[in-house]
Motif scaffolding. Structure first.
Motif, short mmCIF file in Angstrom:
data_model
loop_
_atom_site.label_atom_id
_atom_site.label_comp_id
_atom_site.label_asym_id
_atom_site.label_seq_id
_atom_site.Cartn_x
_atom_site.Cartn_y
_atom_site.Cartn_z
N ALA A 561 0.73 -1.33 0.11
CA ALA A 561 0.01 -0.03 -0.01
C ALA A 561 1.02 1.38 -0.09
O ALA A 561 0.62 2.13 -0.59
CB ALA A 561 -0.92 -0.07 1.21
N ALA A 562 1.86 1.25 0.66
CA ALA A 562 2.76 2.19 0.65
C ALA A 562 3.36 2.90 -0.38
O ALA A 562 3.77 3.89 -0.72
CB ALA A 562 4.06 2.25 1.53
N GLN A 563 3.55 1.87 -1.83
CA GLN A 563 4.18 2.18 -2.91
C GLN A 563 2.96 3.08 -3.79
O GLN A 563 3.44 3.62 -4.85
CB GLN A 563 4.35 1.05 -3.51
CG GLN A 563 5.86 0.22 -3.03
CD GLN A 563 5.79 -0.90 -3.76
OE1 GLN A 563 5.33 -1.91 -3.33
NE2 GLN A 563 6.92 -1.01 -4.51
N MET A 564 1.80 2.88 -3.35
CA MET A 564 0.63 3.29 -4.06
C MET A 564 0.60 5.00 -4.47
O MET A 564 -0.08 5.32 -3.44
CB MET A 564 -0.67 2.73 -3.60
CG MET A 564 -0.84 1.29 -3.78
SD MET A 564 -0.63 0.62 -5.34
CE MET A 564 0.87 0.00 -5.32
N THR A 565 1.20 5.35 -5.52
CA THR A 565 1.06 6.87 -5.79
C THR A 565 0.51 6.69 -7.09
O THR A 565 0.64 5.65 -8.01
CB THR A 565 2.39 7.41 -5.79
OG1 THR A 565 3.35 6.84 -6.75
CG2 THR A 565 3.04 7.17 -4.50
N LEU A 566 -0.10 7.69 -7.71
CA LEU A 566 -0.16 8.10 -9.09
C LEU A 566 0.87 7.68 -10.01
O LEU A 566 0.74 7.14 -10.93
CB LEU A 566 -0.78 9.51 -9.26
CG LEU A 566 -1.65 9.83 -10.39
CD1 LEU A 566 -2.96 8.44 -10.27
CD2 LEU A 566 -2.37 11.13 -10.43
N ASP A 567 1.95 8.00 -9.68
CA ASP A 567 3.20 7.81 -10.70
C ASP A 567 3.27 6.30 -10.39
O ASP A 567 3.80 5.94 -11.68
CB ASP A 567 4.41 8.64 -9.89
CG ASP A 567 4.52 9.95 -10.64
OD1 ASP A 567 4.42 10.22 -11.64
OD2 ASP A 567 4.84 11.02 -9.72
#
Lengths: 638, 1021
Positions: A561-567
């Motif tokens: 979950a921590a990796q979940m960015t728009l990029d």
């Protein structure tokens, strides 16, 4: 007077012969427009609307120029770029020669309004056609639903490129050269309304493979809501739109009608036919011999055929040409290769940016990239051809690096790199050319009898130039070829541009990414990570011969979950959907700044020139010129 | 039906007029004789008529003639031929006997008298009110060619004739007084022996033609109504009874050699490599030959192998013709039989054309009934293999390598490029054979109701069957399929014309003469077509003859029918042989137009005044003749494709899984138009005809203006309309111009030298007067309103091609090369290194083409485009000289086309993949300002077309002919009555500014023009 009597009958006879000639016209070799309002006419008009899709999806230069060039993942290859000569290089570079007269703009614009007008004829006349005979209520509902779906699809494609549009909800009656332009907001309302009607009217499954289904309409609506959510004029609906997108995507995912194809590579290609060079590594050309066009993952496709009745100009898929790098003809590169049907005709329009290769490299390996590292994520090998089997009469290359002077051909062995990883095979034939995803030493090159191409740098944002071909590095002309669209079933020989492979407009793999992106928008990162992990597990290598051990349950494949960015979503979309004709629209979905930042960061050729105005395509000059009365508004800055 | 009643009413009126005259039948005799020139040599094709009657014939090659059925009594017989004065004799005709009348004609410049073929009959030139030009057989014979129309190229002012192509058997394009219509047809109507024909006259043998009359203004063309809106070409063939009291044979044969000219010079391997290296350096990549050349190119270069590909396919073309004729006469029956064989081998390998024609005419008189039928059958074969593309294939080669491999077999890709096909491979592996069979029949019957009152019925079926067999062997041409493919396309066209007319020609009292014609005519056209094709044909020899053995068949058939109906009344009234008024009323109905708009009425009036015959003109004794004439009338054009009013649906194909799914959609280029109506042209013509110094010098001057309205326009639409194009009646165009023809006998020594000069000059100005759009936004200065999408600008001529750029998106030439208006960026040179900062503002760099930023806004966009001229010549002219001395004759024709701009499709592409024209180009050390830096790939340069607009003004010697007529004594030794040998050189000299193509064709594509030398003989036994 007697002789006058001879004359009068003669005259009468003449008049009789000529008669009063009938000047009415009777159309024999074609049909008049009233035909559409008949039971069969309704279906035929719907079919014609589908046929209209071929004007863009699979239409060679038009589709890639407007969806892949000038993005963070694809840039111009030598046939578009060298000398800056091919006149649509500006779609990659955004240089000042990019104007409203640009190539393909009018073709694309016209494509949209052709599909819309055809759908409108169905929607105008369809409701009045009485049910009876083969036209059951179910068929009638479906045809109307299909027309709503197709109209929404065309508006959605146009609005994502041009912004506000002329909205036609009825077929053209007579000729009008006046046109007004409606806001982007109203176009989205039409799209959403059409898709809701389509969802109500369409069946869950269709007896004819390829007709729009309820799921297809839901999937498109999910994407439409996701796209509308970010719009600057839509701040009030931001969250509800993300929620709608997520719910609809989940509906499609959970409908039970679609499922991910277990092996990513099988989405595009079959296994090699018996007579072809064995390719246990799965890195060779895309063989369609054992390929099924119908698979459980495609939600909606534009269909093509090898049937000779359709196999003619304007009816075939040209996409097999565009993404291929040169593998033939240059002895300094790979003398053992001549052009053939299997490897395709390399149009060299697009090559992967260093960033795209880097996005793949981030997940491709089970460890540090290099000889001996095992394959973790199969999507690179499933997407790209990196191995070419010698097919020429000339000897396999003597020398595979600039300083090499000799090398022995290799026959009939599974090729492995120095660490034992499979990098392609050549049963009964030699391997001539291999692209590796990492740099190797000269001594490594010299130990191989095949040509090796490598990245010139591993930095994702640096393109170290066009003239690396001679140094054994990926360059403007030589690069790994996207094989998703390769088509070795095309009729008429290796130079034929006419392909018959279907063009998937939407597939379930993307639906997970839509859901993930909506979840990020809703600030539900775990939901996003769960969606992406479904794709990751599917992509994980299942074991020999592609990799040494199965990675299906390897934690390294999973995201958190921590990796979940728009990029990150965009990076993952690049890995999953590379070259699937969405990227330009994907980049612009989150908004202008995101679009400009990503392109400036990853496309060094666009970086100096791209500006705010490029966020919208210019309205084609022909439209501006052709409208009478109130001038047709151009987009700002153009 | 209302129109039928009208017709009957008119008929009744017409019959009432002659009914007042005498109704007594007469006995007849015949008049026969010989026509010779001042030297006593026989004169062929002179017309001999009995004044005051419609009786008349044309002399045969031996100068002899017979006019049967001449009413007994004292008759004036007149002999005339263009270039000679009129000769008159009075004879007494006795019933059942023959009377002799021999004539000796003296040379004069173009005759202002004599019969002129007008629509549905002939008329005295004195009384003709319209603009008509005539060309006779002798002039046609000076340029032996497959197509008689080519022979009058440059001869007639206001008639622009341009080659449609240079392959053997290619047709020509004819424009009379400019171009009126944008979308509908601009071709003139061609009428052979009174019957309008379908298509061109390429199928007719030039040797069978007696005269070509060209009707240019409304007064002359009005009787053909809608079909004559673009002018009318009337062709009179020899028909029956060209004279001679006994059967005679004529043989005419010639051979010729032809060489192409105007070929561009292509780079040799050294020049090509140097260009590639410059391109590589420019692109910033290695210029090592190993890097810029392919494997095969390198090998060829090392081995010194080089090929001049144009030379390889070029050959000396040959043209041969043999003509044999026979004609004769018996008491009431006359006949003419002729046969011709023509063949031509093109100036490139694989191009061949041959044609057989047979012509039979018979004419029989039985009392008051005269029946005639003339039938012509033509069979021709045009074999062109790859066609014009062969030259393109040759120029596409880079020059490296050999066409053959070590075993002498043809290599498909000599320099290794998979897209560059060896042209010899195409010659070997491709067939394209066009076979035509045409039967044209013209039948008539006349019945003399009363003296000077005839009822005539013409029936003219014209049937053409054409098949095109096409075959492509494996890997023979682009795109290089590996199988054998073939197609067989055929169509059958049947057109027939049926005209019934009542003709009156009567003197009323001593001063009045009336010619009147009433006509009802119909014309029907039916075309059916069938096209078949197949792939995977099993073996080469099958060609396209056994498609059934292949696979993947495609089949289409189609039917088109159109009909035209007409009523026409014409009255020509002449007072004192000095004042003439003609009036024509015609009503036409065309099936292609929308219901309610099918019928239209066209009125025309004309006047002619023989001013020179007025007593008060006698004091101007240098003036031997002076005639003024004027006309005004309306004609129409409906020649559009059938079925456009209804908006037929377009057939589409798609598939669901493996099931093919047909569909129907609104046709994006043809929406229904229930208002489609006639395009109309109103034209006025004023003319003067004069003769001075005893008609040693004669001339004609014409001024005209044509206003075309309700222009049928294929209009490009904004795509939001749901359509891309629509055919509509929109817009107005205008043609105005001046035509001058002068003819002079400069020297005329009896028994010595005779020198004649003919000069023609024509100016035509074509412009669009109004368009559907009133938008002025974006229009260039002085050309608004405009329609930029179609390239139409008010005040400029008509543009075809629906775009302003010369080339379409695939690099092909768009539209008709003779009807283009250029609108493009303005070429100002090449960006130089000193300009690099400025260039960067425009996204350019040194070495690229620089165009003008006219509005100085720092961007090159649509606002910077300017008009660059057009392809319409400001004037055209010709000078014809003919010198005769004893039995020798020498003639030469020079023609001029001046003041127009053409697009040079041979501008150096400078692309590094295919063959290139030798040129200089920009490099940092040798910066050209004319051509940019070369480019490594085979892709177009930015603004590449801007270099291509060049002045097309030029003049040429079209042909020179030297002839020798054997004296009768020498001919007699050959047992011939007449014999002539001749040599003709065509296109011996062309002067123009651009080196390498013929500016007359308007563009550089296709086969090159050729010059030829020909030797022939004509013998009559």
């Amino acid at each position: 007077m007697k002789r006058l009597f001879y004359g009068v009958p003669a005259l009468t006879l003449t008049l009789g012969l000529g008669g009063c000639v009938d000047l009415g016209e009777k159309l024999v070799s074609s049909l008049g427009s009233s035909y559409i309002a008949t039971p069969q006419g309704l279906t035929d008009a719907t079919n014609a609307t589908y046929a209209g899709l071929r004007g863009f999806y699979g239409r060679g230069e038009t589709d890639y120029a407007l969806t892949e060039l000038g993005t963070d993942t694809w840039t111009a290859a030598d046939q578009v770029s060298a000398g800056g000569a091919q006149n649509w290089i500006y779609y990659d570079t955004y240089e000042p020669t990019y104007t409203s007269q640009g190539s393909f703009l009018d073709a694309f614009w016209g494509w949209g309004y052709t599909v819309i007008n055809r759908a409108n004829t169905v929607l105008d006349q369809g409701p009045q056609v009485p049910v009876g005979g083969t036209l059951t209520q179910a068929v009638k509902d479906s045809r109307l639903g299909e027309a709503h779906f197709l109209r929404a699809l065309a508006y959605f494609e146009l609005v994502q490129q041009f912004g506000g549009l002329t909205i036609n909800l009825h077929a053209a009656q007579g000729v009008s050269t006046e046109a007004t332009r409606q806001s982007e907001d109203s176009v989205y309302k039409v799209i959403i309304d059409d898709l809701n009607q389509a969802i109500n009217l369409l069946p869950v499954t269709q007896p004819d493979y390829g007709r729009a289904t309820k799921g297809a309409a839901q999937n498109l609506l999910a994407k439409a809501y996701l796209t509308r959510a970010y719009r600057e004029w839509n701040t009030a609906n931001l969250q509800p739109d993300f929620q709608q997108a997520l719910d609809l995507a989940n509906t499609v995912i959970n409908s039970g009608r679609y499922s991910l194809v277990p092996d990513f590579a099988r989405l595009w290609c079959g296994t090699h036919r018996a007579a072809a060079p064995a390719d246990p590594g799965g890195q060779g050309f895309c063989d369609l011999a054992n390929y099924s066009k119908r698979n459980t993952e495609f939600v909606f496709v534009t269909q093509y055929s090898y049937d000779p009745t359709q196999y003619q100009s304007g009816q075939t898929n040209y996409d097999h040409l565009e993404f291929l790098g040169q593998y033939d003809g240059n002895p300094a590169w790979a003398a053992g290769m001549v052009r053939d049907l299997d490897n395709g005709r390399p149009f060299r329009r697009l090559r992967p940016t260093p960033a795209l290769l880097d996005f793949f490299a981030q997940t491709r390996w089970a460890g540090t990239p290099g000889p001996g590292t095992d394959v973790l994520d199969t999507r690179f090998d499933g997407s790209f051809q990196t191995v070419w089997f010698a097919n020429g009469a000339a000897a396999n290359p003597a020398g595979t690096c600039p300083t090499c002077t000799s090398g022995a051909p290799i026959n009939g062995t599974l090729l492995r790199d120095a660490g034992g990883s499979a990098i392609g095979a050549a049963a009964g034939s030699d391997t001539a050319l291999v692209y590796l995803g990492y740099q190797v030493s000269d001594s490594f090159r010299m130990s191989k009898a095949y040509r090796i191409g490598t990245p010139c740098t591993t930095a994702p944002t640096v393109d170290c130039g066009k003239d690396n071909d001679a140094k054994g590095m990926i360059g403007f002309r030589h690069f790994p070829s996207l094989k998703k669209w390769q088509d070795n079933l095309r009729v008429g020989g290796l130079s034929s541009q006419d392909g018959g492979k279907d063009f998937p407009v939407m597939r379930l793999g993307e639906t997970y990414l839509i859901a993930a992106e909506a979840a990020v928008g809703l600030n539900q990162p775990q939901m996003a990570a769960d969606m992406i992990n479904v794709l990751r597990v599917r992509a994980a290598c299942s074991g020999p011969p592609q990799c040494q051990v199965s990675h299906k349950s390897d934690p390294a494949i999973l995201v958190t979950a921590a990796q979940m960015t728009l990029d990150f979503i965009m990076d993952e979309r690049a890995r999953e959907l590379a070259g699937e004709y969405n990227r330009w629209k994907d980049l612009r979905r989150p908004g202008k700044q995101f679009f400009l930042d990503r392109i400036k960061k990853y496309n060094p050729y666009a970086q100096p020139n791209i500006q705010d105005k490029h966020y919208y395509r210019p309205i084609p000059q022909r439209q501006i010129n052709g409208v009478t009365g109130t001038p047709y508004p151009q987009n700002p800055g153009w | 039906m209302r129109d039928m009643r009208l017709w009957r009413l008119l008929l009744g009126l017409m019959l009432a007029v002659p009914g007042a005259g005498r109704l007594q039948a007469q006995e007849t005799g015949q008049v026969a004789g010989t026509v010779t020139n001042e030297q006593g040599q026989p004169v062929a094709t002179a017309s001999v008529v009995v004044q005051g009657t419609r009786l008349g014939v044309v002399t045969g090659p031996d100068g002899k003639y017979v006019i049967p059925e001449v009413p007994a009594g004292t008759r004036t017989v007149v002999a005339r031929l263009i270039g000679f004065g009129v000769a008159t004799q009075v004879v007494t005709v006795t019933a059942g006997q023959s009377v002799v009348a021999d004539f000796r004609l003296t040379a004069k410049a173009i005759e202002l008298q004599g019969p002129v073929v007008v629509g549905y009959g002939t008329q005295e030139r004195r009384t003709v009110t319209g603009a008509v030009s005539t060309v006779k057989a002798a002039q046609i014979a000076e340029l032996p060619t497959s197509n008689a129309i080519k022979a009058i190229q440059g001869r007639v002012p206001g008639v622009d004739i341009v080659n449609g192509g240079n392959k053997p058997g290619d047709d020509v394009r004819i424009f009379i007084r400019g171009i009126r219509s944008i979308t509908a047809n601009n071709n003139p109507l061609i009428v052979v022996d009174g019957v309008p024909i379908a298509g061109g006259i390429g199928d007719f043998n030039a040797d069978d033609i007696v005269s070509i009359d060209i009707l240019k203004d409304a007064a002359a063309t009005a009787i053909y109504g809608s079909r004559g809106a673009n002018g009318v070409v009337l062709i009179t063939t020899k028909g029956a009874g060209t004279g001679g009291v006994k059967t005679q044979f004529t043989a005419d044969a010639y051979v010729t050699g032809q060489r192409p000219y105007g070929l561009p010079t292509m780079m040799n391997p050294q020049q090509y490599l140097a260009m590639l290296q410059a391109a590589a350096r420019y692109a910033g990549v290695s210029d090592d030959p190993a890097s810029v050349l392919s494997a095969q190119q390198q090998a060829a270069y090392a081995a010194g192998q080089a090929t001049d590909w144009q030379k390889l396919i070029e050959r000396t073309g040959q043209q041969r013709s043999v003509h044999i004729g026979m004609n004769g006469i018996s008491e009431n029956t006359r006949f003419n039989l002729s046969g011709n064989y023509f063949d031509q081998t093109g100036t490139a390998v694989g191009f061949d054309f041959n044609r057989f024609t047979g012509n039979a005419s018979v004419d029989h008189v039985q009392g008051r009934l005269r029946l005639g039928v003339s039938a012509q059958y033509t069979h021709s074969l045009q074999a062109t293999a790859l066609g014009d593309g062969l030259w393109g294939a040759a120029r596409q080669q880079t020059g490296f390598g050999s066409p053959y491999d070590a075993n002498g077999l043809i290599l498909a890709h000599p320099d290794g490029d998979a897209l560059a096909w060896n042209p010899l491979k195409a010659v070997q592996g491709v067939r394209n054979d066009v076979t035509r069979d045409r039967l044209f029949v013209s039948a008539f019957g006349t019945f003399q109701l009363l003296e000077g009152v005839n009822l005539r019925v013409n029936f003219g079926p014209d049937y053409t069957h054409q098949s095109t067999g096409h075959y492509e062997g494996p890997d023979a041409i682009f795109p290089g399929h590996t199988d054998r493919e073939g197609s067989y396309n055929q169509f059958a066209n049947l057109q027939y014309t049926l005209d019934a007319m009542l003709q009156v020609s009567r003197d009323i009292g001593k001063v009045h003469h009336v010619d009147a014609t009433l006509l009802y005519g119909i014309q029907k056209f039916r075309s059916s077509a069938a096209n078949e094709s197949a792939q995977f044909i099993p073996y080469d020899e099958a060609l396209y003859y056994s498609l059934g053995q292949g696979q993947n068949f495609l089949l289409t058939t189609a039917l088109t029918e159109t009909a035209l109906a007409s009523y026409m009344g014409r009255v020509v009234y002449t007072l004192r042989d000095r004042y003439t008024v003609s009036a024509t009323l015609r009503r036409d109905g065309a099936s292609q137009l929308a219901p309610g708009h099918k019928w239209v009425t066209f009125p025309t009036v004309g006047v002619a005044w023989q001013l020179g015959d007025e007593p008060f003109m006698r004091r101007f004794d240098f003036l031997s003749a002076l005639k003024l004439r004027g006309s005004y009338g309306v004609t129409g054009n409906s020649s559009i494709d059938a079925y456009q009013t209804e908006g037929a649906l377009a057939r589409t194909l798609y598939n669901f899984g493996s099931t093919t799914a047909g569909g129907y959609a609104p046709n994006a280029t043809n929406p229904a138009n229930p208002n489609l109506k006639w395009e109309k042209t109103a034209q006025a013509d004023l003319g003067v005809e004069f003769g001075i110094l005893g008609s040693r010098i004669t001339g004609t001057v014409d001024w005209y203006r044509q206003n075309t309205s309700d222009l049928l326009l294929q209009r490009t639409l904004p795509q939001t309309s749901g359509y891309s194009q629509a055919l509509q009646n929109i817009g107005k165009t205008r043609n105005s111009g001046v035509e001058i023809a002068l003819s002079s006998i400069n020297v005329n020594h009896e028994h010595g030298i005779r020198w004649q000069t003919d000069i023609s000059w024509a100016h035509n100005h074509n412009e669009i007067v109004a368009l559907a759009v009133s938008d002025t936004v974006g229009c260039p200065v002085g050309a608004s309103p405009c329609d930029l999408n179609n390239g139409w600008f008010v005040g400029q001529p008509i543009n075809t091609g629906a775009q302003t750029a010369p080339l379409n998106s695939t690099g092909g030439f768009a539209g008709n090369p003779l009807q283009r208006v250029w609108y493009d960026y303005e070429f100002v040179g090449i960006w130089q290194q000193s300009d690099s900062a400025e260039a960067a503002r425009y996204g350019a760099k040194p070495g690229q083409i620089r165009v003008a930023d006219l509005n100085g806004d720092g961007v090159i966009n649509a606002k910077d485009m300017v008009l660059q001229g057009n392809t319409y010549p400001k004037w055209t002219a010709s000078i014809y000289n003919r010198v005769t001395w004893k039995s020798f004759d020498l003639s030469a024709l020079a023609s001029f086309r001046w003041g127009y701009t053409i697009f040079n499709t041979y501008i150096p592409a400078l692309s590094g993949r295919f063959g290139n024209i030798v040129t200089d180009y920009w490099t940092p050390s040798a910066p050209s300002n004319a051509n940019p830096s070369p480019n490594l790939n085979g892709t177009p340069l930015n603004y590449g077309t801007t270099r291509g607009y060049v002045d097309g003004s030029h003049w040429r010697i079209r042909n020179i002919q030297l002839g020798y007529t054997l004296p009768p004594s020498l001919a007699g030794r050959l047992r011939a009555t007449a014999a002539r040998i001749y040599a003709t050189a065509t296109e011996p000299f062309v002067s123009y500014k651009y080196d390498y193509f013929d500016p007359e064709s308007g563009w550089a594509g296709g086969s090159p023009v050729y010059r030829s030398l020909l030797i022939g003989a004509n013998v009559t036994f």
